[in-house]
Structure formats: C-alpha cells, structure tokens
Motif scaffolding. Structure first.
Motif, mmCIF file in Angstrom:
data_model
loop_
_atom_site.group_PDB
_atom_site.id
_atom_site.type_symbol
_atom_site.label_atom_id
_atom_site.label_comp_id
_atom_site.label_asym_id
_atom_site.label_seq_id
_atom_site.Cartn_x
_atom_site.Cartn_y
_atom_site.Cartn_z
ATOM 1 N N TRP A 13 6.564 -11.318 3.342
ATOM 2 C CA TRP A 13 6.814 -11.377 4.786
ATOM 3 C C TRP A 13 6.129 -10.201 5.461
ATOM 4 O O TRP A 13 6.193 -9.077 4.971
ATOM 5 C CB TRP A 13 8.321 -11.336 5.024
ATOM 6 C CG TRP A 13 8.761 -11.472 6.441
ATOM 7 C CD1 TRP A 13 8.770 -12.597 7.199
ATOM 8 C CD2 TRP A 13 9.296 -10.433 7.256
ATOM 9 N NE1 TRP A 13 9.281 -12.313 8.440
ATOM 10 C CE2 TRP A 13 9.609 -10.995 8.500
ATOM 11 C CE3 TRP A 13 9.547 -9.072 7.049
ATOM 12 C CZ2 TRP A 13 10.150 -10.252 9.548
ATOM 13 C CZ3 TRP A 13 10.086 -8.332 8.076
ATOM 14 C CH2 TRP A 13 10.378 -8.919 9.311
ATOM 15 N N ARG A 14 5.469 -10.466 6.558
ATOM 16 C CA ARG A 14 4.786 -9.410 7.319
ATOM 17 C C ARG A 14 5.647 -9.052 8.515
ATOM 18 O O ARG A 14 5.959 -9.909 9.341
ATOM 19 C CB ARG A 14 3.415 -9.912 7.772
ATOM 20 C CG ARG A 14 2.631 -8.932 8.616
ATOM 21 C CD ARG A 14 2.060 -7.829 7.743
ATOM 22 N NE ARG A 14 1.540 -6.740 8.529
ATOM 23 C CZ ARG A 14 0.265 -6.558 8.807
ATOM 24 N NH1 ARG A 14 -0.627 -7.407 8.388
ATOM 25 N NH2 ARG A 14 -0.110 -5.518 9.507
ATOM 26 N N VAL A 159 8.287 -7.022 1.853
ATOM 27 C CA VAL A 159 7.819 -6.806 3.223
ATOM 28 C C VAL A 159 6.473 -6.095 3.206
ATOM 29 O O VAL A 159 6.357 -5.000 2.648
ATOM 30 C CB VAL A 159 8.847 -6.007 4.037
ATOM 31 C CG1 VAL A 159 8.338 -5.746 5.447
ATOM 32 C CG2 VAL A 159 10.187 -6.741 4.071
ATOM 33 N N ALA A 160 5.490 -6.726 3.813
ATOM 34 C CA ALA A 160 4.155 -6.138 3.940
ATOM 35 C C ALA A 160 4.065 -5.483 5.314
ATOM 36 O O ALA A 160 4.128 -6.159 6.338
ATOM 37 C CB ALA A 160 3.082 -7.208 3.789
ATOM 38 N N ASP A 162 1.435 -3.701 6.262
ATOM 39 C CA ASP A 162 0.045 -3.651 6.718
ATOM 40 C C ASP A 162 -0.794 -4.693 5.977
ATOM 41 O O ASP A 162 -0.314 -5.344 5.046
ATOM 42 C CB ASP A 162 -0.549 -2.249 6.567
ATOM 43 C CG ASP A 162 -0.628 -1.760 5.136
ATOM 44 O OD1 ASP A 162 -0.879 -2.576 4.219
ATOM 45 O OD2 ASP A 162 -0.452 -0.553 4.917
ATOM 46 N N ASP A 163 -2.039 -4.837 6.384
ATOM 47 C CA ASP A 163 -2.922 -5.858 5.824
ATOM 48 C C ASP A 163 -3.190 -5.662 4.338
ATOM 49 O O ASP A 163 -3.276 -6.637 3.586
ATOM 50 C CB ASP A 163 -4.258 -5.895 6.577
ATOM 51 C CG ASP A 163 -4.132 -6.512 7.953
ATOM 52 O OD1 ASP A 163 -3.166 -7.266 8.192
ATOM 53 O OD2 ASP A 163 -5.000 -6.235 8.807
ATOM 54 N N SER A 164 -3.326 -4.403 3.887
ATOM 55 C CA SER A 164 -3.646 -4.194 2.476
ATOM 56 C C SER A 164 -2.501 -4.666 1.582
ATOM 57 O O SER A 164 -2.737 -5.263 0.530
ATOM 58 C CB SER A 164 -3.978 -2.723 2.204
ATOM 59 O OG SER A 164 -2.847 -1.897 2.392
ATOM 60 N N VAL A 165 -1.265 -4.440 1.993
ATOM 61 C CA VAL A 165 -0.112 -4.896 1.215
ATOM 62 C C VAL A 165 -0.020 -6.419 1.271
ATOM 63 O O VAL A 165 0.245 -7.069 0.260
ATOM 64 C CB VAL A 165 1.183 -4.226 1.716
ATOM 65 C CG1 VAL A 165 2.404 -4.811 1.020
ATOM 66 C CG2 VAL A 165 1.117 -2.721 1.509
ATOM 67 N N TRP A 166 -0.244 -7.000 2.436
ATOM 68 C CA TRP A 166 -0.219 -8.458 2.579
ATOM 69 C C TRP A 166 -1.260 -9.083 1.650
ATOM 70 O O TRP A 166 -0.963 -10.025 0.910
ATOM 71 C CB TRP A 166 -0.478 -8.860 4.023
ATOM 72 C CG TRP A 166 -0.545 -10.342 4.194
ATOM 73 C CD1 TRP A 166 -1.663 -11.122 4.239
ATOM 74 C CD2 TRP A 166 0.568 -11.239 4.305
ATOM 75 N NE1 TRP A 166 -1.321 -12.442 4.378
ATOM 76 C CE2 TRP A 166 0.041 -12.540 4.422
ATOM 77 C CE3 TRP A 166 1.940 -11.066 4.310
ATOM 78 C CZ2 TRP A 166 0.853 -13.667 4.549
ATOM 79 C CZ3 TRP A 166 2.752 -12.185 4.441
ATOM 80 C CH2 TRP A 166 2.207 -13.461 4.550
ATOM 81 N N GLN A 167 -2.486 -8.588 1.681
ATOM 82 C CA GLN A 167 -3.548 -9.143 0.844
ATOM 83 C C GLN A 167 -3.254 -8.957 -0.636
ATOM 84 O O GLN A 167 -3.496 -9.863 -1.437
ATOM 85 C CB GLN A 167 -4.896 -8.500 1.231
ATOM 86 C CG GLN A 167 -5.359 -8.932 2.598
ATOM 87 C CD GLN A 167 -6.503 -8.090 3.136
ATOM 88 O OE1 GLN A 167 -6.983 -7.178 2.477
ATOM 89 N NE2 GLN A 167 -6.911 -8.380 4.360
ATOM 90 N N ALA A 168 -2.685 -7.813 -1.002
ATOM 91 C CA ALA A 168 -2.311 -7.592 -2.397
ATOM 92 C C ALA A 168 -1.226 -8.578 -2.825
ATOM 93 O O ALA A 168 -1.294 -9.142 -3.910
ATOM 94 C CB ALA A 168 -1.831 -6.149 -2.595
#
Length: 177
Positions: A13-14, A159-160, A162-168
């Motif tokens: 989840w972002r 919970v992401a 930022d984008d780097s965590v979301w992409q990971a």
C-alpha cells in the motif's frame, strides 16, 4: 495490491502509515523511543499526540531488533509496536538478521494481543537499500506465517512511503506488479 500467503492477505500500500485503518502499526523507532525527526517515527508521534511520548518515556530504551508496545492514542490503530531496525553498513554486519528480527518480534507482539490487521513501514528505509529491505521483510513475514501457531492475523500491510519501496515491493511480492 495484494496477495495471500499462508491464509493471510498481504498488501502493498502506498500512503501515510498514520492514516492506515488497521488494529496495529509498527513504528520504525529510534532506540530512545523519542519520536524525533521527520521520518516514520516523528510522523507517528505527531499523529498520536503527546500521550505517545509519555508512554515511550516510561518504556525507556529499545534495543535493535526488539519491540516495545504502546497504545495508539489518537491514531486509527489501537496499538503501536515500536521496533528499532539496523543501520545499513554494507550488508556484512548482521543487518539482515536484525531487520528480520524486527518483523518477527512485531508479528509475535501483534499475535499476542489478538491483532487482526497490522501495518509495517519500510523498516530502516533511511539507510537500507529498498530492494534488500523488502526481500528481508517478505522472507521474515512468510517464515513467521509458515511456523506460527494459530493466530488472529488476517491482514498484513506493507506501507511504501516512496517510489523506491513501492517498486521493490512490486518486484519481491508474488502477484504484485
């Protein structure tokens, strides 16, 4: 984005963990539990209100990999599980083991309190490479779920922030893209 593992829904989840509608959230805390700074720790303390700092002061200190628990105060979550992640030092200083312990001990505490839904921030995000951190998180959660005795957990949210965590997360979690 979600998947199911060992009978538990796991979501990526972002958003802002302080607004997440779950029974408990995990705080990526500092060892002194003071809520200082602009990261997840500071955001959780600000959203929870002054009672959080008072409760944390009463707890004292939290060693890396361990967990301390407070009420959620003004947060939507009933509980906050404060855990201290490792500082990344290149990956050869036991960082993965300490980070995995943060997840395992948080899951233990959530289960002991009958928590049905739990939100994790990206632990040690300030220093740990996102992909490596997400691998550790995914492995630790799945290993805990595979070995855990019966528990009340039905939903785990990663919970992401930022984008780097979301992409990971999209790369590590099966069925998420």
């Amino acid at each position: 984005m979600l998947t199911r593992q060992h009978g538990v829904t796991i979501e990526l989840w972002r958003g802002d963990i302080t607004r997440l509608q779950v029974d408990a959230i995990v705080n990526a805390a500092n060892p002194g539990l003071r809520g200082a700074g602009g990261g997840v720790d500071g955001a959780i303390h600000r959203a929870a209100g002054p009672g959080m700092l008072q409760a944390c002061l009463a707890l004292g200190f939290c060693p890396a990999g361990q967990v301390r628990v407070t009420p959620g105060f003004q947060l939507p979550a009933r509980f906050v599980l404060h855990t201290v992640g490792p500082v990344w030092r290149g990956g050869d200083d036991g960082e993965a083991e300490v980070l995995a312990a943060c997840y395992r001990h948080s899951l233990d505490e959530a289960a002991a309190r009958g928590v049905g839904s739990l939100g994790f921030p990206s632990m040690s995000a300030g220093s740990y490479p996102a992909l490596a951190a997400m691998h550790v998180a995914w492995q630790a959660i799945n290993q805990w779920l595979a070995a855990a005795p019966p528990h009340s957990l039905q939903r785990i949210v990663l919970v992401a922030g930022d984008d780097s965590v979301w992409q990971a997360g999209c790369r590590v979690m099966p069925g998420i893209s």
